[in-house]
Design a protein around this motif. Structure first.
Motif, PDB file in Angstrom:
ATOM      1  N   LEU A  59      29.730  48.482  30.972  1.00  0.00           N
ATOM      2  CA  LEU A  59      30.154  47.949  32.261  1.00  0.00           C
ATOM      3  C   LEU A  59      31.485  47.235  32.123  1.00  0.00           C
ATOM      4  N   ARG A  60      32.412  47.550  32.988  1.00  0.00           N
ATOM      5  CA  ARG A  60      33.739  46.932  32.986  1.00  0.00           C
ATOM      6  C   ARG A  60      34.068  46.455  34.401  1.00  0.00           C
ATOM      7  N   GLU A  61      35.043  45.568  34.481  1.00  0.00           N
ATOM      8  CA  GLU A  61      35.532  45.123  35.787  1.00  0.00           C
ATOM      9  C   GLU A  61      37.036  45.319  35.809  1.00  0.00           C
ATOM     10  N   ILE A  62      37.510  46.118  36.779  1.00  0.00           N
ATOM     11  CA  ILE A  62      38.942  46.412  36.904  1.00  0.00           C
ATOM     12  C   ILE A  62      39.381  46.026  38.316  1.00  0.00           C
ATOM     13  N   ASP A  63      40.325  45.078  38.387  1.00  0.00           N
ATOM     14  CA  ASP A  63      40.817  44.603  39.693  1.00  0.00           C
ATOM     15  C   ASP A  63      39.678  44.185  40.608  1.00  0.00           C
ATOM     16  N   GLY A  64      38.672  43.510  40.047  1.00  0.00           N
ATOM     17  CA  GLY A  64      37.578  43.000  40.852  1.00  0.00           C
ATOM     18  C   GLY A  64      36.504  44.018  41.178  1.00  0.00           C
ATOM     19  N   ALA A  65      36.664  45.259  40.737  1.00  0.00           N
ATOM     20  CA  ALA A  65      35.678  46.311  41.014  1.00  0.00           C
ATOM     21  C   ALA A  65      34.968  46.701  39.721  1.00  0.00           C
ATOM     22  N   GLN A  66      33.666  46.978  39.818  1.00  0.00           N
ATOM     23  CA  GLN A  66      32.892  47.372  38.652  1.00  0.00           C
ATOM     24  C   GLN A  66      33.047  48.865  38.377  1.00  0.00           C
ATOM     25  N   VAL A  67      33.155  49.217  37.103  1.00  0.00           N
ATOM     26  CA  VAL A  67      33.197  50.622  36.693  1.00  0.00           C
ATOM     27  C   VAL A  67      32.283  50.774  35.479  1.00  0.00           C
ATOM     28  N   LEU A  68      31.823  51.998  35.290  1.00  0.00           N
ATOM     29  CA  LEU A  68      30.984  52.328  34.138  1.00  0.00           C
ATOM     30  C   LEU A  68      31.790  53.212  33.201  1.00  0.00           C
ATOM     31  N   CYS A  69      31.924  52.783  31.951  1.00  0.00           N
ATOM     32  CA  CYS A  69      32.596  53.598  30.943  1.00  0.00           C
ATOM     33  C   CYS A  69      31.538  54.477  30.290  1.00  0.00           C
ATOM     34  N   HIS A  70      31.528  55.767  30.693  1.00  0.00           N
ATOM     35  CA  HIS A  70      30.417  56.639  30.302  1.00  0.00           C
ATOM     36  C   HIS A  70      30.941  58.037  30.010  1.00  0.00           C
ATOM     37  N   HIS A  71      30.542  58.609  28.887  1.00  0.00           N
ATOM     38  CA  HIS A  71      30.999  59.944  28.468  1.00  0.00           C
ATOM     39  C   HIS A  71      32.523  60.031  28.440  1.00  0.00           C
ATOM     40  N   GLY A  72      33.168  58.934  28.056  1.00  0.00           N
ATOM     41  CA  GLY A  72      34.618  58.960  27.916  1.00  0.00           C
ATOM     42  C   GLY A  72      35.376  58.929  29.225  1.00  0.00           C
ATOM     43  N   ARG A  73      34.742  58.558  30.322  1.00  0.00           N
ATOM     44  CA  ARG A  73      35.444  58.478  31.603  1.00  0.00           C
ATOM     45  C   ARG A  73      35.009  57.218  32.335  1.00  0.00           C
ATOM     46  N   LEU A  74      35.853  56.758  33.258  1.00  0.00           N
ATOM     47  CA  LEU A  74      35.552  55.572  34.047  1.00  0.00           C
ATOM     48  C   LEU A  74      34.959  56.001  35.377  1.00  0.00           C
ATOM     49  N   ILE A  75      33.753  55.543  35.660  1.00  0.00           N
ATOM     50  CA  ILE A  75      33.056  55.912  36.893  1.00  0.00           C
ATOM     51  C   ILE A  75      32.992  54.689  37.798  1.00  0.00           C
ATOM     52  N   PRO A  76      33.639  54.723  38.977  1.00  0.00           N
ATOM     53  CA  PRO A  76      33.563  53.575  39.892  1.00  0.00           C
ATOM     54  C   PRO A  76      32.124  53.370  40.374  1.00  0.00           C
ATOM     55  N   LEU A  77      31.713  52.106  40.498  1.00  0.00           N
ATOM     56  CA  LEU A  77      30.344  51.780  40.872  1.00  0.00           C
ATOM     57  C   LEU A  77      30.286  51.152  42.262  1.00  0.00           C
ATOM     58  N   ILE A  78      29.218  51.466  42.980  1.00  0.00           N
ATOM     59  CA  ILE A  78      28.939  50.866  44.284  1.00  0.00           C
ATOM     60  C   ILE A  78      27.625  50.122  44.162  1.00  0.00           C
ATOM     61  N   ASN A  79      27.674  48.812  44.352  1.00  0.00           N
ATOM     62  CA  ASN A  79      26.469  47.995  44.292  1.00  0.00           C
ATOM     63  C   ASN A  79      25.778  48.073  45.649  1.00  0.00           C
ATOM     64  N   LEU A  80      24.643  48.800  45.708  1.00  0.00           N
ATOM     65  CA  LEU A  80      23.987  49.024  46.995  1.00  0.00           C
ATOM     66  C   LEU A  80      23.442  47.730  47.594  1.00  0.00           C
ATOM     67  N   HIS A  81      23.052  46.787  46.744  1.00  0.00           N
ATOM     68  CA  HIS A  81      22.586  45.506  47.295  1.00  0.00           C
ATOM     69  C   HIS A  81      23.721  44.828  48.060  1.00  0.00           C
ATOM     70  N   ASP A  82      24.914  44.758  47.438  1.00  0.00           N
ATOM     71  CA  ASP A  82      26.062  44.153  48.119  1.00  0.00           C
ATOM     72  C   ASP A  82      26.485  44.975  49.334  1.00  0.00           C
ATOM     73  N   ARG A  83      26.284  46.294  49.256  1.00  0.00           N
ATOM     74  CA  ARG A  83      26.714  47.162  50.359  1.00  0.00           C
ATOM     75  C   ARG A  83      25.837  46.966  51.585  1.00  0.00           C
ATOM     76  N   PHE A  84      24.524  46.810  51.354  1.00  0.00           N
ATOM     77  CA  PHE A  84      23.597  46.689  52.482  1.00  0.00           C
ATOM     78  C   PHE A  84      23.320  45.237  52.885  1.00  0.00           C
ATOM     79  N   HIS A  85      23.544  44.306  51.926  1.00  0.00           N
ATOM     80  CA  HIS A  85      23.295  42.886  52.232  1.00  0.00           C
ATOM     81  C   HIS A  85      24.504  42.062  51.789  1.00  0.00           C
ATOM     82  N   PRO A  86      25.649  42.193  52.472  1.00  0.00           N
ATOM     83  CA  PRO A  86      26.860  41.481  52.045  1.00  0.00           C
ATOM     84  C   PRO A  86      26.621  39.968  52.000  1.00  0.00           C
ATOM     85  N   GLY A  87      27.002  39.353  50.884  1.00  0.00           N
ATOM     86  CA  GLY A  87      26.901  37.893  50.765  1.00  0.00           C
ATOM     87  C   GLY A  87      25.543  37.384  50.354  1.00  0.00           C
ATOM     88  N   ALA A  88      24.501  38.241  50.412  1.00  0.00           N
ATOM     89  CA  ALA A  88      23.148  37.792  50.050  1.00  0.00           C
ATOM     90  C   ALA A  88      22.950  37.898  48.548  1.00  0.00           C
TER      91      ALA A  88
END
Length: 853
Positions: A579-608
């Protein structure tokens, strides 16, 4: 009614104005003529849409009775009203003989004309509508004959001696001519008769097949197609064919024969050719059904599935409460039968929506032929996979897309004969159009052995058109350079022709393919040829979606399985390392590539605040976008029934495709992955994984990972063989002989402890524990594999390494997440089941039974 016409004829313009005013009440279009000879010509040409003729008796050129006599001579028996200020017995007798509908005295009352006209119209319209329906039925039923004729013309071009093709051609055209005459058409059978004469000359040996004859055949066929289209769509039944008939006014005898035609006359020899054989017609009656009706049927069958799933859960509870109850067993069996019928119904409806690929490809041979002739090229096209059937939505896309790709291939891909021979190629270019169904995709490949694409030329054109800068182009991969041909307005053609060069066709190709979730892969080698691969997703049934159920903040969501690349479980080590954080966004370093992540909890419940840490990543690959969804829990794979939201909810539910019922009637939302990605600013990128694997002929394989008590080794089984993931209580397991079984879905499921099979040792299971089970399906036989822990789903693009295969339960190894994983040999497990022995700590209550088959 406006499509029908009333003809008014009078040499006095003021009287015609009165006619028009009164007859307008009938609802038909009014056509007025001062000169009866002009009216006569118009009526002859448009008789099928004229429902009434109103004519003055005395006119300078001719009388109304003379006009009627001329129409009768041409079999035009339209109701005819005669308006006259003079009426005699002789006129009445002649009127009866000529079938004048009624004589109206002049001057007439204002309402008399419209009343008489309405009475005549009602009766005639019934007759006319019956004739029209008969004509349209003729067109509908005989349209396939035109397609057969086109195939036969192309056969004759290749095989001028094929007498069987010629005879079949003549028979089909003769049938069209005769039937058209029977339903009351005039100009179509007249044209077909002239067309038939040309074929008769070939049959008699008066002329021989040559290029001009073939071109005339095709021109004549185009005229027939135009007439058919006008009858079916425009309601025009008669045509001006004087110019069209001139195509047959050629002296075919004195022309030089084509190179494939010998100088001898066609002899009466039966030539065996499957393409020319008259195909046997299905004698069963057929009807046309709108696709929307089939969609409604599919929706109803989906409703049945919803009810069935709910009933299954209720029946399972009843079974636990009333074990060994015969009535409950009957109910369970009936439910199984209902499920089978429902599945068959859905499959049958899906099949009804499909059409043959052959019907899509048949016109393409003509298109390639015409384009190559116009460009003075020699091009041969071959087809593979014509026997397949595709959904109507796919067929609709292919109909338009393939025309543009093939015309573009003939124009830009295949070289002129002299250019090809100079380059050491055969003068005739080749195009292969193949279709295969590969898992969830239909692959349509158009390949040619032409000149290929020059990347440097494409770059130069892109710079010239201002699409990209040189710096941007230098950073692009070769595949991205090839994809420039799909940019709007992009064309390397020197001039615009009716074949290609406008730069809009290929843009339409891409947009059409992407509109249904497909993509286009382009491969080309300059000087050797090009290949276009259309990757089109097989349309799923309208409502049933295979999904992975996940949990976020105590709520369940469904993720469409076809868009999931793999599932990654994040333990503490992976959280720290991947797990990495680039410019405030989470990414997964997996199989030699950076995969941007979407946190569904934050997406559906902003601020909670989340109740728990997110420990799982669902890696998504859809619409060219690669990203991950962070979720709390991963449950099971289920087939869910999609329920669309009602209209007033649509604006608030853009992140979801719809909802589904799960469990005991709870609702789970089905994620709309594309909208979630767009709303989270995940951009579309050009993926080259598919291109790489295609070139190496390696298809990705999905594996479900698991572990056993012995943690030294990792294991996996092909996901295609996994039916379900289950968790059973050890107390529910029974024995038959030495084999473990459990009551499962109204049947008995054999269980195998993999520890015993792979390590040939006694495995001891605690009586009070829960066991994890992978239910697999091997050629219809279900088996439960007892494992210690179920891991991630992984997509593997490398081939199975069978170096260490020894026939003792392991097929080979693959490399997943930088670890060597053993792939289970299910066939070995099935064969070893009877030999495996199991023991529990307290087995005193077990009874021996005969071994279950």
């Amino acid at each position: 009614m406006k499509e029908f016409e009333i003809i008014c004829i009078d040499d006095e313009k003021e009287i015609l104005d009165i006619y028009e005013l009164e007859l307008a009440k009938c609802g038909c279009t009014i056509k007025s003529f001062v000169k009866p000879d002009l009216a006569y010509e118009y009526i002859i040409e448009n008789a099928k849409k004229i429902v009434l003729i109103v004519s003055d008796y005395k006119m300078p050129e001719m009388t109304g009775l003379e006009l009627r006599k001329m129409l009768n001579a041409n079999d035009v028996m339209i109701p005819f009203l005669m308006v006259t200020g003079f009426y005699s017995k002789e006129m009445a007798l002649e009127g009866m003989e000529l079938k004048i509908s009624k004589f109206i005295n002049k001057p007439f009352r204002s309402d008399e004309l419209s009343a008489v006209a309405s009475a005549e119209l009602d009766q005639y319209l019934r007759v006319l509508n019956e004739e029209r329906e008969m004509i349209k039925s003729f067109v509908e039923e005989s349209s396939p004959m035109l397609e057969e004729i086109e195939d036969l013309i192309l056969v004759l071009e290749e095989e001028p001696h094929n007498l069987n093709a010629l005879n079949t051609y003549f028979r089909l055209l003769h049938t069209i001519k005769g039937t058209a005459s029977c339903v009351g058409l005039k100009t179509l059978p007249e044209f077909a008769h002239k067309y038939e004469d040309l074929i008769g000359s070939l049959k008699n040996g008066d002329i021989q097949v040559n290029d001009l004859v073939i071109n005339t055949f095709l021109k004549g066929l185009d005229v027939l197609k135009r007439m058919y289209s006008s009858i079916a769509n425009d309601g025009a039944f008669e045509f001006d064919i004087q110019e069209d008939l001139k195509i047959f006014n050629t002296d075919f005898k004195n022309l030089e024969q084509s190179k494939n035609q010998s100088q001898t006359e066609v002899k009466e020899v039966e030539v065996v050719d499957n393409k020319a054989q008259s195909t046997s017609k299905d004698t069963n009656e057929k009807i046309n059904v709108q696709v929307s009706i089939l969609d409604n049927f599919m929706e109803l069958s989906g409703e049945m599935t919803v009810l069935r799933n709910m009933i299954v859960k209720s029946v399972s509870k009843i079974e636990q409460r009333y074990q060994n109850d015969k009535d409950v067993d009957v109910l369970s069996d009936s439910l199984d039968e209902m499920h089978k019928v429902s599945s068959i119904l859905q499959n049958q409806i899906s099949e009804m929506r499909k059409i043959s690929v052959e019907s899509i490809y048949r016109p393409l041979k003509r298109i390639v032929r015409d384009a190559s002739k116009k460009l003075k090229k020699e091009v041969n096209i071959e087809f593979e996979g014509e026997e397949l059937k595709v959904d109507t939505s796919i067929a609709k896309i292919l109909n338009g897309v393939l025309i543009h790709l093939l015309r573009n291939g003939v124009d830009h891909g295949i070289e002129l004969p002299e250019t090809r021979t100079t380059a050491g190629k055969q003068a005739e270019g080749n195009i292969l159009l193949s279709t295969v169904i590969d898992g969830e995709n239909i692959l349509v490949t158009i390949s040619d052995d032409g000149n290929g694409m020059n990347p440097d030329k494409l770059k130069a054109k892109a710079i010239e058109n201002g699409l990209f800068t040189k710096e941007q182009l230098d950073k692009m991969s070769e595949q991205r350079i090839f994809s420039l041909i799909f940019e709007s307005g992009f064309s390397t053609a020197g001039e615009v022709t009716d074949i290609s060069g406008r730069g809009v066709g290929m843009d339409m190709v891409r947009s059409s393919v992407e509109a249904i979730g497909g993509k286009i892969v382009v491969e080309s080698k300059y000087g050797e040829g090009s290949k276009f691969i259309l990757v089109l997703p097989v349309p799923r049934s309208v409502l049933i979606i295979k999904s992975l159920m996940v949990g976020v903040s105590g709520n369940q969501f469904a993720v469409p399985l076809q868009d999931i690349d793999e599932v990654v479980s994040l333990d503490d080590d992976k959280i720290l390392s991947e797990l990495r954080e680039i410019d405030g966004a989470q990414v997964l370093c997996h199989h030699g590539r950076l995969i941007p992540l979407i946190n569904l909890h934050d997406r559906f419940h902003p601020g909670a605040m989340s109740d728990r840490s997110l420990q799982n990543v669902i890696v998504i690959d859809t619409e060219g976008m690669h990203f991950g969804l962070l979720v709390d829990e991963v449950f099971d794979i289920e087939e869910v029934v999609l329920k669309k939201f009602s209209g007033h909810l649509q604006s608030d539910t853009s992140l979801f495709q719809g909802a589904t019922l799960i469990g005991d009637g709870d609702i789970a939302l089905i994620l709309d992955l594309e909208n979630i990605a767009h709303s989270s600013n995940i951009v579309n990128s050009v993926e080259e994984d598919y291109i790489t694997t295609t070139k190496n002929n390696i298809e990705p394989v999905e594996y479900l990972q698991f572990s056993l008590e012995d943690q030294r080794s990792s294991y996996a089984v092909s996901l295609s063989m996994v039916d379900r993931l289950e968790e059973f209580a050890m107390s529910d397991i029974e024995y038959t002989g030495n084999n473990m079984i459990i009551r499962y879905r109204d049947s008995f499921l054999p269980l195998v402890n993999l520890e015993s099979v792979l390590y040939q040792k006694e495995a001891i299971l605690a009586e009070d524990c829960d066991i994890v089970c992978i239910v697999v399906n091997l050629e219809g036989q279900k088996l439960g594999l007892l494992v210690n822990r179920i891991g991630d789903i992984a997509n593997v693009y490398e081939t199975l390494d069978d170096t260490f295969y020894n026939g003792s339960g392991i097929l080979g190894t693959v490399f997943i997440n930088e670890k060597t994983v053993n792939v289970l040999d299910l066939e070995f497990v099935v064969k070893s089941r009877a030999k495996s022995r199991h023991q529990v700590k307290d087995d005193s209550h077990h009874e021996d039974f005969e071994t279950a088959a």
